[in-house]
Design an enzyme around this catalytic site. Structure first.
Site, short mmCIF file in Angstrom:
data_model
loop_
_atom_site.label_atom_id
_atom_site.label_comp_id
_atom_site.label_asym_id
_atom_site.label_seq_id
_atom_site.Cartn_x
_atom_site.Cartn_y
_atom_site.Cartn_z
N SER A 135 0.85 -1.18 0.00
CA SER A 135 0.00 0.00 0.00
C SER A 135 0.89 1.24 0.00
O SER A 135 1.71 1.42 0.91
CB SER A 135 -0.89 -0.04 1.25
OG SER A 135 -1.66 1.13 1.36
N LYS A 161 -0.94 -0.92 -4.48
CA LYS A 161 -2.16 -0.19 -4.14
C LYS A 161 -1.78 1.26 -3.90
O LYS A 161 -0.89 1.53 -3.10
CB LYS A 161 -2.80 -0.81 -2.90
CG LYS A 161 -3.78 0.08 -2.12
CD LYS A 161 -4.53 -0.73 -1.08
CE LYS A 161 -4.71 0.04 0.22
NZ LYS A 161 -5.40 -0.77 1.25
N LEU A 162 -2.45 2.16 -4.60
CA LEU A 162 -2.18 3.59 -4.42
C LEU A 162 -3.27 4.22 -3.58
O LEU A 162 -4.46 4.02 -3.85
CB LEU A 162 -2.14 4.31 -5.77
CG LEU A 162 -1.09 3.85 -6.78
CD1 LEU A 162 -1.18 4.73 -8.03
CD2 LEU A 162 0.30 3.91 -6.18
N LYS A 163 -2.87 5.01 -2.61
CA LYS A 163 -3.84 5.81 -1.86
C LYS A 163 -4.23 7.00 -2.75
O LYS A 163 -3.35 7.62 -3.35
CB LYS A 163 -3.21 6.31 -0.56
CG LYS A 163 -2.94 5.20 0.44
CD LYS A 163 -4.24 4.63 0.99
CE LYS A 163 -3.99 3.69 2.15
NZ LYS A 163 -5.25 3.15 2.69
N ASP A 189 -7.12 3.02 -3.24
CA ASP A 189 -7.87 3.08 -1.97
C ASP A 189 -8.11 4.53 -1.60
O ASP A 189 -7.16 5.30 -1.43
CB ASP A 189 -7.06 2.38 -0.87
CG ASP A 189 -7.81 2.30 0.46
OD1 ASP A 189 -8.98 2.73 0.52
OD2 ASP A 189 -7.21 1.81 1.45
N ASN A 191 -10.16 5.58 1.08
CA ASN A 191 -10.46 5.82 2.50
C ASN A 191 -11.56 6.86 2.69
O ASN A 191 -11.41 7.82 3.46
CB ASN A 191 -9.21 6.22 3.28
CG ASN A 191 -8.23 5.07 3.45
OD1 ASN A 191 -7.15 5.07 2.85
ND2 ASN A 191 -8.59 4.07 4.23
N GLU A 214 -11.12 0.79 -3.71
CA GLU A 214 -11.46 0.48 -2.32
C GLU A 214 -12.08 1.69 -1.64
O GLU A 214 -11.53 2.80 -1.68
CB GLU A 214 -10.15 0.06 -1.62
CG GLU A 214 -10.29 -0.41 -0.19
CD GLU A 214 -8.92 -0.82 0.40
OE1 GLU A 214 -7.96 -1.05 -0.38
OE2 GLU A 214 -8.82 -0.92 1.64
N ASP A 239 -13.87 -1.66 2.57
CA ASP A 239 -12.96 -1.86 3.71
C ASP A 239 -13.72 -1.37 4.95
O ASP A 239 -14.40 -2.15 5.64
CB ASP A 239 -11.66 -1.10 3.45
CG ASP A 239 -10.70 -1.01 4.65
OD1 ASP A 239 -11.05 -1.48 5.73
OD2 ASP A 239 -9.59 -0.45 4.50
N LYS A 263 -9.94 -7.07 7.45
CA LYS A 263 -8.96 -6.70 8.47
C LYS A 263 -9.48 -7.20 9.80
O LYS A 263 -10.54 -6.74 10.25
CB LYS A 263 -8.82 -5.17 8.57
CG LYS A 263 -8.12 -4.51 7.41
CD LYS A 263 -8.10 -3.00 7.63
CE LYS A 263 -7.48 -2.30 6.44
NZ LYS A 263 -7.71 -0.84 6.50
N GLY A 291 -4.30 -4.42 5.91
CA GLY A 291 -3.28 -4.22 6.93
C GLY A 291 -3.47 -2.89 7.60
O GLY A 291 -4.15 -2.01 7.08
O1 OSB Z 1 -7.30 1.67 4.37
O2 OSB Z 1 -6.15 -0.07 4.11
C1 OSB Z 1 -6.31 1.04 4.65
C2 OSB Z 1 -3.27 1.80 6.85
C3 OSB Z 1 -3.88 2.43 7.91
C4 OSB Z 1 -5.24 2.63 7.89
C5 OSB Z 1 -6.00 2.20 6.80
C6 OSB Z 1 -5.40 1.55 5.73
C7 OSB Z 1 -4.01 1.38 5.75
C8 OSB Z 1 -3.27 0.79 4.65
C9 OSB Z 1 -1.93 0.18 4.97
O3 OSB Z 1 -3.62 0.83 3.50
C10 OSB Z 1 -1.89 -1.26 4.73
C11 OSB Z 1 -0.63 -1.88 5.32
O4 OSB Z 1 0.37 -1.93 4.60
O5 OSB Z 1 -0.64 -2.28 6.49
MG MG Z 2 -8.47 0.61 2.97
#
Ligand code: OSB
Ligand code: MG
Length: 369
Positions: A135, A161-163, A189, A191, A214, A239, A263, A291
């Site tokens: 990520s 995976k790109l935020k 992702d 969020n 995501e 998620d 998760k 994660g």
């Molecule tokens: O949305 O998946 C998420 C980390 C912290 C909070 C939310 C997310 C994440 C990650 C990191 O994407 C995933 C990892 O490498 O642990």
């Molecule tokens: Mg996520």
């Protein structure tokens, strides 16, 4: 099993590079660890809550308090504690799934160490190693992002995976697709950073041929995810919204999600995570292991979970060195884009208690019956 003490450790672990998402930027992980001593064995669990309630309503201080005042007393009161009974035992406390998951992990670890079984055996793993993705946080520039992604490609990660967030989406995604080539696995992702008004904009991501998008919208807004799934070719993956097996079934049946990120922390533990896996397998919905920047403790358990049959996509189960210069346990090392599932009793890893002490942010809280 009779619990004799529960110790809460609060430590700080600097990240090898800042991790930025649509909800904030972290430079250090603020970790709450649960150390359980029972009459038969000891166990460790890790709480994945962030230091502020930004990813979800839970946060580390709140988790420590709810464990101390509401969850631990219920565990001490149990006559013959078993991990399988925790769901029922802790049900009178509404929500607080990350706090419950940290305790569940420690109880499972102790129980399994006592019986000589591994997490992978207990959860039903069918693989000895798991495919890993990574990520990638929001960068300060496209060039910096491309450098970071190239480094992960060179390390062997099998999926990127790109935020994303408004203002950091189409352009970085197109540039990374160009760097990776057409066949590489790429996903994004958000969020929860978008709203239903952004559907036409998000449709433009279809040209990047992504594995999935995501959680673009608010965790409670299932309807907008249905509307997006109807409008876009890219599969929608939830998620934050998926907090239980019943919510998973609801979201799948409504057409809000065709892939699920599992998760354990978000759903109340490894046993609830397996229950979500099972309802997804019944419905032919692929899952992958998310994660939360876990230390080796949570990572060992996540890797075991990711070895279950329904986990058919690479997880955010990256190697220890993607996060930390030094891990709390023996480090997880990538081999050809995979991590090996631990086979020893319990989590199969050993917590370095010298580091727990050295990295302490405050004195441990020791709870007794
Ligand atoms: O949305 O998946 C998420 C980390 C912290 C909070 C939310 C997310 C994440 C990650 C990191 O994407 C995933 C990892 O490498 O642990
Ligand atoms: Mg996520």
């Amino acid at each position: 099993m009779k619990v004799e003490s529960i110790t809460l450790h609060r430590i700080g672990m600097p990240l090898v590079r800042p991790f930025e998402t649509s909800f904030g930027r972290e430079t250090e992980r603020d970790v709450l660890l649960v150390h359980l001593v029972t009459d038969v064995a000891e166990g460790w669990g890790e709480c994945v809550a962030g230091s502020s309630p930004a990813y979800s309503s839970e946060y580390v201080d709140g988790c420590a308090l709810v464990i101390e005042h509401h969850l631990a007393p219920r565990i001490f009161a149990a006559h013959d504690l078993r991990a399988a009974d925790l769901g029922r035992l802790l049900a009178p406390v509404v929500g607080h799934r990350m706090a419950k998951a940290a305790l569940e992990a420690a109880v499972l670890d102790a129980e399994l160490r006592a019986s000589g079984l591994s997490f992978s055996e207990r959860l039903g793993a069918v693989r000895t190693e798991v495919d890993c993705g990574v990520s990638v946080g929001i960068s300060t520039s496209i060039d910096e992002l491309l450098d970071e992604v190239q480094g992960y490609v060179d390390s062997g990660y099998r999926r990127i995976k790109l935020k994303i967030k408004p203002g950091w989406d189409l352009e970085p995604v197109a540039r990374v697709r160009e760097l990776l080539g057409p066949d590489a696995a790429l996903q994004v992702d958000a969020n929860t950073a978008y709203t239903r008004a952004d559907i036409a904009h998000l449709r433009e991501l279809d040209t990047a041929d992504l594995l999935l998008i995501e959680q673009p919208f608010d965790e409670e807004d299932i309807a907008s995810h249905v509307a997006l799934a109807d409008a876009i070719r890219t599969p929608v993956c939830l998620d934050e919204s998926i907090v239980s097996a019943s919510v998973a079934v609801e979201a799948i049946d409504r057409g809000a999600t065709s892939i699920i990120n599992i998760k354990p922390g978000r759903v109340g533990g490894y046993l609830p995570a397996v229950a979500i896996h099972d309802v997804c397998v019944e419905r032919s919905v692929p899952v992958w292991c998310g994660g939360m920047l876990e230390t080796g403790i949570g990572r060992a358990m996540n890797v075991a979970l990711a070895a279950l049959p329904g986990f058919t996509l690479p997880g955010d189960t990256s190697a220890s060195d993607r996060y930390y210069a030094e891990d709390l346990t023996e480090p997880f090392v990538l081999h050809e884009g995979r991590l090996t599932v631990p086979t020893g009793p319990g989590s199969g890893v050993t917590v370095r208690t010298d580091l727990v002490a050295a990295w302490a942010r405050s004195a441990p809280t020791v709870l007794h019956p």
